[in-house]
Design an enzyme around this catalytic site. Structure first.
Site, PDB file in Angstrom:
ATOM      1  N   HIS A  19       0.817  -1.215   0.000  1.00  0.00           N
ATOM      2  CA  HIS A  19       0.000   0.000   0.000  1.00  0.00           C
ATOM      3  C   HIS A  19       0.855   1.272   0.000  1.00  0.00           C
ATOM      4  O   HIS A  19       0.325   2.355  -0.220  1.00  0.00           O
ATOM      5  CB  HIS A  19      -0.916  -0.016   1.218  1.00  0.00           C
ATOM      6  CG  HIS A  19      -2.349   0.300   0.926  1.00  0.00           C
ATOM      7  ND1 HIS A  19      -2.931   0.218  -0.323  1.00  0.00           N
ATOM      8  CD2 HIS A  19      -3.352   0.703   1.753  1.00  0.00           C
ATOM      9  CE1 HIS A  19      -4.210   0.555  -0.248  1.00  0.00           C
ATOM     10  NE2 HIS A  19      -4.484   0.861   0.993  1.00  0.00           N
ATOM     11  N   TYR A  64      -3.388   9.022   6.367  1.00  0.00           N
ATOM     12  CA  TYR A  64      -3.670   7.622   6.061  1.00  0.00           C
ATOM     13  C   TYR A  64      -4.406   7.578   4.727  1.00  0.00           C
ATOM     14  O   TYR A  64      -5.032   8.541   4.291  1.00  0.00           O
ATOM     15  CB  TYR A  64      -4.418   6.888   7.178  1.00  0.00           C
ATOM     16  CG  TYR A  64      -3.543   6.668   8.379  1.00  0.00           C
ATOM     17  CD1 TYR A  64      -2.596   5.655   8.392  1.00  0.00           C
ATOM     18  CD2 TYR A  64      -3.629   7.507   9.485  1.00  0.00           C
ATOM     19  CE1 TYR A  64      -1.761   5.467   9.483  1.00  0.00           C
ATOM     20  CE2 TYR A  64      -2.801   7.325  10.581  1.00  0.00           C
ATOM     21  CZ  TYR A  64      -1.863   6.304  10.575  1.00  0.00           C
ATOM     22  OH  TYR A  64      -1.035   6.126  11.647  1.00  0.00           O
TER      23      TYR A  64
END
Length: 189
Positions: A19, A64
Protein backbone atom coordinates in the site's frame (compact mmCIF):
# COMPACT_ATOMS: atom_id res chain seq x y z
CA UNK A 1 3.66 23.66 -11.73
CA UNK A 2 2.89 20.06 -10.78
CA UNK A 3 1.80 18.42 -7.56
CA UNK A 4 3.16 14.86 -7.42
CA UNK A 5 1.41 12.83 -4.72
CA UNK A 6 2.48 9.42 -3.50
CA UNK A 7 -0.18 7.53 -1.57
CA UNK A 8 0.68 5.48 1.48
CA UNK A 9 0.33 5.18 5.22
CA UNK A 10 2.66 6.81 7.73
CA UNK A 11 4.51 4.77 10.33
CA UNK A 12 7.37 2.28 10.35
CA UNK A 13 4.98 -0.67 10.35
CA UNK A 14 3.81 0.34 6.84
CA UNK A 15 7.27 0.87 5.33
CA UNK A 16 7.79 -1.18 2.14
CA UNK A 17 4.24 -2.55 2.21
CA UNK A 18 2.24 -2.92 -0.99
CA UNK A 19 0.00 0.00 0.00
CA UNK A 20 3.02 2.33 0.34
CA UNK A 21 4.15 2.10 -3.28
CA UNK A 22 3.28 5.77 -3.84
CA UNK A 23 5.52 6.93 -1.00
CA UNK A 24 8.36 4.80 -2.40
CA UNK A 25 8.07 6.35 -5.88
CA UNK A 26 7.99 9.91 -4.49
CA UNK A 27 11.15 9.11 -2.50
CA UNK A 28 12.90 8.00 -5.72
CA UNK A 29 11.92 11.26 -7.48
CA UNK A 30 13.05 13.27 -4.44
CA UNK A 31 16.43 11.56 -4.43
CA UNK A 32 16.95 12.01 -8.18
CA UNK A 33 16.19 15.75 -8.04
CA UNK A 34 17.66 16.46 -4.57
CA UNK A 35 14.31 17.47 -3.11
CA UNK A 36 13.99 17.21 0.65
CA UNK A 37 10.54 16.11 1.77
CA UNK A 38 10.89 17.55 5.24
CA UNK A 39 8.26 20.26 5.53
CA UNK A 40 4.97 19.66 7.33
CA UNK A 41 1.80 21.23 5.96
CA UNK A 42 -1.29 20.22 4.00
CA UNK A 43 -1.82 17.24 6.35
CA UNK A 44 1.37 15.71 5.01
CA UNK A 45 5.10 15.98 4.34
CA UNK A 46 6.22 17.86 1.27
CA UNK A 47 9.14 19.38 -0.56
CA UNK A 48 9.59 21.72 -3.50
CA UNK A 49 11.95 21.38 -6.44
CA UNK A 50 12.25 21.36 -10.20
CA UNK A 51 12.14 18.87 -13.03
CA UNK A 52 13.80 20.83 -15.81
CA UNK A 53 12.09 24.22 -15.90
CA UNK A 54 8.93 22.94 -14.23
CA UNK A 55 8.36 23.54 -10.52
CA UNK A 56 7.11 20.45 -8.67
CA UNK A 57 5.73 19.84 -5.22
CA UNK A 58 6.25 16.31 -3.88
CA UNK A 59 3.61 15.36 -1.30
CA UNK A 60 3.20 12.38 1.01
CA UNK A 61 -0.15 12.71 2.81
CA UNK A 62 -0.10 11.78 6.50
CA UNK A 63 -3.87 11.36 6.69
CA UNK A 64 -3.67 7.62 6.06
CA UNK A 65 -4.71 6.27 2.70
CA UNK A 66 -8.49 6.61 2.84
CA UNK A 67 -8.41 10.35 3.63
CA UNK A 68 -5.69 11.35 1.13
CA UNK A 69 -8.02 13.81 -0.59
CA UNK A 70 -7.88 16.14 2.43
CA UNK A 71 -4.13 16.57 1.95
CA UNK A 72 -4.27 16.81 -1.85
CA UNK A 73 -6.96 19.50 -1.95
CA UNK A 74 -5.15 21.64 0.65
CA UNK A 75 -1.88 21.57 -1.33
CA UNK A 76 -3.63 22.07 -4.68
CA UNK A 77 -5.58 25.07 -3.37
CA UNK A 78 -2.54 26.63 -1.68
CA UNK A 79 -0.39 26.43 -4.82
CA UNK A 80 -3.34 27.01 -7.20
CA UNK A 81 -2.47 23.87 -9.18
CA UNK A 82 -4.82 22.76 -11.97
CA UNK A 83 -6.31 19.29 -11.50
CA UNK A 84 -4.66 18.20 -14.75
CA UNK A 85 -1.28 18.91 -13.09
CA UNK A 86 -1.87 16.72 -10.03
CA UNK A 87 -0.13 13.37 -10.53
CA UNK A 88 -1.10 10.63 -8.07
CA UNK A 89 0.94 7.42 -7.65
CA UNK A 90 -0.62 4.41 -5.97
CA UNK A 91 -0.85 0.62 -5.75
CA UNK A 92 -3.37 -1.24 -7.91
CA UNK A 93 -4.47 -4.85 -7.33
CA UNK A 94 -6.03 -5.11 -10.80
CA UNK A 95 -2.58 -4.82 -12.41
CA UNK A 96 -0.02 -7.63 -12.26
CA UNK A 97 3.24 -7.22 -10.37
CA UNK A 98 5.84 -5.98 -12.83
CA UNK A 99 3.51 -3.60 -14.66
CA UNK A 100 2.29 -0.05 -14.28
CA UNK A 101 -0.38 1.95 -16.02
CA UNK A 102 -0.44 5.68 -16.70
CA UNK A 103 -3.87 7.29 -17.03
CA UNK A 104 -5.03 10.87 -17.51
CA UNK A 105 -8.37 10.36 -15.79
CA UNK A 106 -10.74 7.67 -14.60
CA UNK A 107 -12.70 6.13 -11.77
CA UNK A 108 -11.30 5.05 -8.41
CA UNK A 109 -11.49 1.39 -9.42
CA UNK A 110 -12.18 0.39 -5.83
CA UNK A 111 -9.16 2.24 -4.40
CA UNK A 112 -10.37 4.21 -1.37
CA UNK A 113 -7.51 6.72 -1.46
CA UNK A 114 -8.31 7.66 -5.06
CA UNK A 115 -12.02 7.69 -4.28
CA UNK A 116 -11.37 10.25 -1.53
CA UNK A 117 -9.20 12.39 -3.83
CA UNK A 118 -11.91 12.36 -6.52
CA UNK A 119 -14.47 13.46 -3.91
CA UNK A 120 -12.30 16.33 -2.65
CA UNK A 121 -11.26 17.54 -6.12
CA UNK A 122 -14.81 17.03 -7.39
CA UNK A 123 -13.20 15.57 -10.51
CA UNK A 124 -11.62 12.38 -11.79
CA UNK A 125 -9.59 14.24 -14.41
CA UNK A 126 -6.08 14.09 -12.99
CA UNK A 127 -3.12 11.97 -14.12
CA UNK A 128 -2.16 8.90 -12.17
CA UNK A 129 0.47 6.21 -12.19
CA UNK A 130 -1.03 2.91 -11.08
CA UNK A 131 1.60 0.43 -9.90
CA UNK A 132 0.62 -3.24 -10.10
CA UNK A 133 0.70 -5.27 -6.89
CA UNK A 134 -1.29 -8.25 -8.22
CA UNK A 135 -4.37 -10.02 -6.90
CA UNK A 136 -4.42 -11.31 -3.32
CA UNK A 137 -4.89 -14.97 -2.39
CA UNK A 138 -5.86 -13.75 1.06
CA UNK A 139 -7.80 -11.03 2.85
CA UNK A 140 -7.43 -7.76 0.90
CA UNK A 141 -6.47 -5.66 3.95
CA UNK A 142 -3.78 -8.15 5.01
CA UNK A 143 -2.52 -8.26 1.43
CA UNK A 144 -2.17 -4.52 0.80
CA UNK A 145 -0.64 -3.97 4.24
CA UNK A 146 1.74 -6.91 3.74
CA UNK A 147 5.22 -6.85 2.28
CA UNK A 148 6.44 -8.28 -1.01
CA UNK A 149 8.27 -11.61 -1.10
CA UNK A 150 12.00 -11.50 -1.87
CA UNK A 151 11.38 -12.44 -5.54
CA UNK A 152 8.59 -9.87 -5.85
CA UNK A 153 10.75 -7.20 -4.20
CA UNK A 154 13.36 -7.64 -6.93
CA UNK A 155 10.72 -6.90 -9.58
CA UNK A 156 9.10 -4.10 -7.56
CA UNK A 157 12.38 -2.19 -7.17
CA UNK A 158 12.61 -2.00 -10.97
CA UNK A 159 8.93 -1.08 -11.30
CA UNK A 160 9.35 1.70 -8.72
CA UNK A 161 12.19 3.17 -10.78
CA UNK A 162 10.10 2.88 -13.95
CA UNK A 163 7.12 4.50 -12.17
CA UNK A 164 9.29 7.45 -11.16
CA UNK A 165 10.38 7.80 -14.80
CA UNK A 166 6.71 7.71 -15.87
CA UNK A 167 5.91 10.59 -13.49
CA UNK A 168 8.85 12.57 -14.82
CA UNK A 169 7.67 11.83 -18.37
CA UNK A 170 4.21 13.21 -17.54
CA UNK A 171 5.83 16.46 -16.37
CA UNK A 172 8.25 16.73 -19.30
CA UNK A 173 6.26 15.21 -22.19
CA UNK A 174 2.60 15.03 -21.16
CA UNK A 175 0.26 12.19 -20.18
CA UNK A 176 -0.24 10.77 -23.68
CA UNK A 177 3.49 10.40 -24.30
CA UNK A 178 3.98 8.79 -20.87
CA UNK A 179 1.11 6.37 -21.59
CA UNK A 180 2.63 5.41 -24.95
CA UNK A 181 6.04 4.87 -23.39
CA UNK A 182 5.18 2.97 -20.18
CA UNK A 183 1.81 1.24 -20.54
CA UNK A 184 2.27 -2.37 -21.59
CA UNK A 185 5.87 -2.69 -20.37
CA UNK A 186 6.36 -5.70 -18.07
CA UNK A 187 9.33 -6.18 -15.76
CA UNK A 188 10.31 -9.76 -14.98
CA UNK A 189 13.14 -11.34 -13.00
Amino acid sequence: MYLVVGLGNIGKEYKQTRHNIGFDVVDIIAEKYNIEINRQKFKGSYGEGRIGNEKIILLKPSTYMNLSGESVIEAANFYKIDKENIIVIYDDMSIDIGKLRVRGKGSAGGHNGIKNIIQHLNSDIFPRVRVGIGQPDENVVNYVLGKFSKDQREIIEKVLAMSAKACISIVEDGVTEAMNKYNGVKIEV
